[in-house]
Design a protein around this motif. Structure first.
Motif: not given
Length: 338
Positions: A221-242
């Motif tokens: 599992p993601l070692s830093t918990g749900a917050e890390a998962g949310a950060q990663l998801g936001a980063t992927l959304e950001w990358a999808m727009q660029r």
């Protein structure tokens, strides 16, 4: 098995022109005692009356068991026997039932394969294809919890229990029942193009494309918990727009406040793939959509999708899809784009 992005099954691309001439016949094989998830996915994606202005599939179900049969908690009266397979263009086997497959069913599956029908299994439906001798020497997958038992029974099959699905041309196998939705969307992408597959995925509130080579399950599992998962998801959304911009790992990692090495490890744990491969998949998918739905010149699409030059995009199309951008556009161009 696809080694690269497996965005479009090459065997399906070759079938696309033939499908335009008549409705492609899909037959789903039901069995007494199977779960209802696999048949529901087959029915919703291949049997629903989707209206895209092109001939959709002709869909029916059959069974080799005495009808009515139990599918989940339902009792289902099935009109057709295995003779329905004699004219199938695609055969879907959602999973195993309570009874072993009959000799009549296995023979009908073998004949359908020899005719050139596309053979598809969901979850433990791979057992039935293997029982018919169709998986010998081929790569395939099934639900990972069945891997040891499957290997012992069918040692000639090149089983890979770690992936979502395997596209081996004429035979395609999915892991669990929900990986079946990924495989079904993969088939739609090859038969009708990325725009249609993505529209169906949106209607199902499903991710439009998960590569077959992604892991069935995440071991760590993601070692830093749900917050890390949310950060990663936001980063992927950001990358999808660029996607048209350079997106090196260090830039993506910085948005998650991680080192590139830690980001890459966390990314693989969460997605089953690398940042580079994920970006390539997204860029190919964007290029496909633009080729299908716009009149933009290929050099503009190459820049918008982040390939830089038409030559670089052609290379990726050739390696991943065994076709060129121009040929892909001719095959999947939608009437509205024209």
């Amino acid at each position: 098995m696809r080694k690269k992005t497996d965005l479009v099954p090459k065997w399906c691309i070759r079938q696309n022109q033939a499908m335009a001439a008549r409705r492609h016949r899909v037959v789903c094989v039901l069995a007494d005692g199977m779960t209802s998830v696999g048949p529901a996915i087959a029915n919703d994606l291949f049997g629903a009356p989707w209206d895209f202005g092109v001939p959709w599939y002709s869909y029916r179900v059959c069974t080799g068991d005495p009808s009515p049969i139990r599918v989940g908690v339902l009792r289902v009266q099935v009109e057709h026997g295995v003779s329905a397979l004699s004219r199938a263009d695609t055969v879907i086997i959602p999973g195993r039932g309570l009874r072993p497959p009959t000799a009549e069913l296995l023979a009908a599956l073998a004949r359908a394969y020899q005719r050139g029908a596309r053979m598809v299994s969901f979850c433990t439906g791979a057992y039935v294809l293997a029982e018919a001798g169709l998986l010998d020497g081929r790569p395939a997958t099934t639900l990972w919890t069945h891997a040891e038992r499957f290997r012992a029974r069918f040692p000639a099959v090149r089983l890979n229990p770690a992936v979502l699905y395997v596209d081996d041309g004429q035979i395609l196998t999915a892991a669990g029942n929900f990986a079946a939705a990924d495989l079904a969307l993969h088939i739609l992408r090859g038969d009708y193009g990325a725009d249609v597959a993505n529209t169906v995925a949106r209607q199902m509130v499903a991710p439009p494309h998960r590569r077959g080579g992604q892991a069935q399950y995440v071991e760590t599992p993601l070692s830093t918990g749900a917050e890390a998962g949310a950060q990663l998801g936001a980063t992927l959304e950001w990358a999808m727009q660029r996607l048209g911009e350079p997106l090196p790992v260090k830039v993506l990692a910085a948005r998650c406040a991680l080192s590139p090495r830690h980001f890459t490890r966390q990314f693989r744990e969460a997605t089953g793939t690398t940042p580079h491969q994920w970006l390539l998949t997204q860029r190919l998918a964007l290029a496909q959509r633009l080729l299908e739905t716009t009149d933009q010149p290929i050099e503009h699409i190459a820049a918008s999708a982040g390939f830089g030059t038409p030559a670089a995009m052609r290379l990726q199309f050739q390696q991943a899809l065994d076709t060129s951008p121009a040929a892909y556009r001719r095959t999947f161009r939608t009437p509205s784009a024209a």
